[in-house]
Design a protein around this motif. Structure first.
Motif, PDB file in Angstrom:
ATOM      1  N   ARG A 157      -8.226  -1.086   7.394  1.00 36.94           N
ATOM      2  CA  ARG A 157      -8.474   0.349   7.535  1.00 36.94           C
ATOM      3  C   ARG A 157      -8.892   0.711   8.954  1.00 36.94           C
ATOM      4  O   ARG A 157      -8.612   1.810   9.436  1.00 36.94           O
ATOM      5  CB  ARG A 157      -9.547   0.803   6.540  1.00 36.94           C
ATOM      6  N   GLU A 158      -9.540  -0.202   9.645  1.00 34.02           N
ATOM      7  CA  GLU A 158      -9.971   0.084  11.019  1.00 34.02           C
ATOM      8  C   GLU A 158      -8.783   0.232  11.960  1.00 34.02           C
ATOM      9  O   GLU A 158      -8.839   1.005  12.916  1.00 34.02           O
ATOM     10  CB  GLU A 158     -10.898  -1.026  11.515  1.00 34.02           C
ATOM     11  N   THR A 171       0.811  -1.212   0.000  1.00 33.45           N
ATOM     12  CA  THR A 171       0.000   0.000   0.000  1.00 33.45           C
ATOM     13  C   THR A 171       0.847   1.266   0.000  1.00 33.45           C
ATOM     14  O   THR A 171       0.315   2.359  -0.148  1.00 33.45           O
ATOM     15  CB  THR A 171      -0.911   0.032   1.240  1.00 33.45           C
ATOM     16  N   HIS A 172       2.161   1.129   0.194  1.00 31.66           N
ATOM     17  CA  HIS A 172       3.063   2.277   0.248  1.00 31.66           C
ATOM     18  C   HIS A 172       4.154   2.130  -0.817  1.00 31.66           C
ATOM     19  O   HIS A 172       4.444   1.022  -1.269  1.00 31.66           O
ATOM     20  CB  HIS A 172       3.701   2.401   1.633  1.00 31.66           C
ATOM     21  N   SER A 187      -1.134   5.764  -6.671  1.00 35.81           N
ATOM     22  CA  SER A 187      -2.189   4.978  -6.018  1.00 35.81           C
ATOM     23  C   SER A 187      -1.726   4.433  -4.676  1.00 35.81           C
ATOM     24  O   SER A 187      -2.522   3.900  -3.910  1.00 35.81           O
ATOM     25  CB  SER A 187      -2.625   3.819  -6.918  1.00 35.81           C
ATOM     26  N   ARG A 188      -0.414   4.575  -4.406  1.00 36.25           N
ATOM     27  CA  ARG A 188       0.131   4.153  -3.120  1.00 36.25           C
ATOM     28  C   ARG A 188       0.470   5.368  -2.263  1.00 36.25           C
ATOM     29  O   ARG A 188       0.739   6.459  -2.776  1.00 36.25           O
ATOM     30  CB  ARG A 188       1.410   3.337  -3.321  1.00 36.25           C
ATOM     31  N   LEU A 189       0.495   5.137  -0.961  1.00 35.43           N
ATOM     32  CA  LEU A 189       0.908   6.178  -0.034  1.00 35.43           C
ATOM     33  C   LEU A 189       2.422   6.344  -0.058  1.00 35.43           C
ATOM     34  O   LEU A 189       3.147   5.402  -0.389  1.00 35.43           O
ATOM     35  CB  LEU A 189       0.471   5.815   1.384  1.00 35.43           C
ATOM     36  N   ALA A 203      -7.047   4.801   4.566  1.00 27.98           N
ATOM     37  CA  ALA A 203      -8.246   5.359   3.915  1.00 27.98           C
ATOM     38  C   ALA A 203      -7.851   6.092   2.640  1.00 27.98           C
ATOM     39  O   ALA A 203      -8.612   6.139   1.673  1.00 27.98           O
ATOM     40  CB  ALA A 203      -8.974   6.287   4.859  1.00 27.98           C
ATOM     41  N   VAL A 204      -6.630   6.626   2.606  1.00 25.93           N
ATOM     42  CA  VAL A 204      -6.153   7.348   1.432  1.00 25.93           C
ATOM     43  C   VAL A 204      -5.906   6.405   0.283  1.00 25.93           C
ATOM     44  O   VAL A 204      -6.055   6.761  -0.891  1.00 25.93           O
ATOM     45  CB  VAL A 204      -4.855   8.121   1.766  1.00 25.93           C
TER      46      VAL A 204
END
Length: 348
Positions: free
Chosen positions: A333-334, A200-201, A216-218, A340-341
């Motif tokens: 996400r929780e 995700t990063h 699309s990644r952080l 969330a980004v």
């Protein structure tokens, strides 16, 4: 959310897997032989059995339907003597013989370092559980990259036992961990398709801005994002680079940390203009934060730096657990609001 299994965590250390499981409200019990790591686990209120995993088996944890483990890596690491790498062919041979139903316990004792053979303990547990008619539904293993051939062999063995399995190298910074740490990971599922978690990063690249790359990644998470220090800083590695002991690597606070090891406190910390920072070393609480343990984690016992360096980062463990248990996007996400980004990119 699907019904959650109980995890038995082999070589549990100070609690990397177990803290991640707690974030998801997944019950976990860890086996650990190091007295000091057990003190940390006690302070963290983690369910613990103090002892040698070789003295236990699946029958001792009959409620557990998931198996996790981070076998000792000292003999496999680049920094170590390398006895595990030298014995790799023998370890792979023993794995094949175990899969064929042979008891190789006595021969494993002939390895130069007993820790080398411990990488095969999870396989013993899997085989025993299957023989007892209660196979593990999920298996999650991680180790240093040089163990990847063992995971490859185990994938083949597990598929022969009816599992779907996936393995590969994960880069910790691609999962929001503020350090560069490469780990060999294996996931297996008895039902459904096993897949490693999707990053995700963005991957760390010293030559590239963390704002560049796949949008699309952080951005990768930096040391400055998680450590509370009065001003920007530079970390000077205790290790030489490129085989030159005098060529010390340097990372600024806008970059991820070097891999956190048991010698993390030997890295010097300076201000951007070359003065000693305050403090001038990475503190133990800071090392824990770089490993993504909770800020208020109660490290206890002795050799705390070694406990921290040997642990799997809980955040990385959380991604692996979410993928292995098929918990879905929302579960991640929780516990990690920053996702969330990048919510459309998490695919477990």
């Amino acid at each position: 959310m699907p019904q959650l299994p109980e995890i038995v965590d082999l070589f549990a250390g100070p609690g990397g897997w177990d803290i991640a499981a707690r974030w998801f409200n997944v019950p976990a019990v860890g086996i650990e032989w190091d007295v000091d790591a057990c003190q940390t686990r006690l302070a963290a209120k983690l369910d613990t059995r103090e002892g040698d995993v070789r003295k236990y088996g699946p029958a001792d944890f009959d409620r557990a339907s998931a198996l996790a483990g981070s076998p000792p890596c000292q003999t496999y690491t680049v920094a170590g003597a390398g006895k595990g790498r030298e014995a790799l062919d023998r370890v792979l041979y023993f794995a094949e013989r175990m899969a064929a139903g042979e008891d190789v316990t006595a021969r494993l004792g002939g390895l130069d370092d007993e820790r080398t053979a411990l990488v095969l303990e999870p396989l013993r547990w899997v085989i025993e559980a299957k023989k007892a008619g209660r196979p593990y539904e999920v298996i999650m293993l991680e180790q240093v990259p040089s163990v990847l051939p063992v995971w490859k062999a185990m994938k083949w063995i597990l598929e022969g036992m009816g599992y779907s399995a996936d393995y590969g190298i994960l880069r910790a910074e691609e999962f929001g961990v503020p350090q560069t740490r490469r780990r060999a990971v294996l996931i297996a599922r008895l039902e459904g398709v096993a897949r490693l978690p999707k990053p995700t990063h963005r991957p760390y690249d010293k030559k590239v801005s963390r704002r560049a790359g796949d949008q699309s990644r952080l951005p990768w998470v930096s040391m400055g994002d998680v450590l509370t220090r009065p001003e920007p800083f530079v970390v000077i590695s205790n290790y030489g680079t490129g085989g030159d002991p005098k060529a010390r690597g340097r990372r600024t606070s806008s970059e991820p940390a070097f891999t956190v090891t048991g010698k993390v406190s030997r890295n010097r910390v300076e201000t951007m203009d070359g003065r000693d920072a305050n403090p001038a070393r990475i503190t133990l609480p800071e090392a824990g934060q770089l490993q993504t343990f909770p800020t208020d984690y109660h490290w206890s016992g002795r050799d705390i730096s070694q406990q921290i360096g040997n642990a799997i980062p809980p955040r990385l463990a959380a991604y692996i657990i979410a993928a292995a248990l098929n918990l879905g996007d929302e579960a991640l996400r929780e516990i990690f609001p920053d996702l969330a980004v990048a919510r459309t990119n998490i695919d477990t």
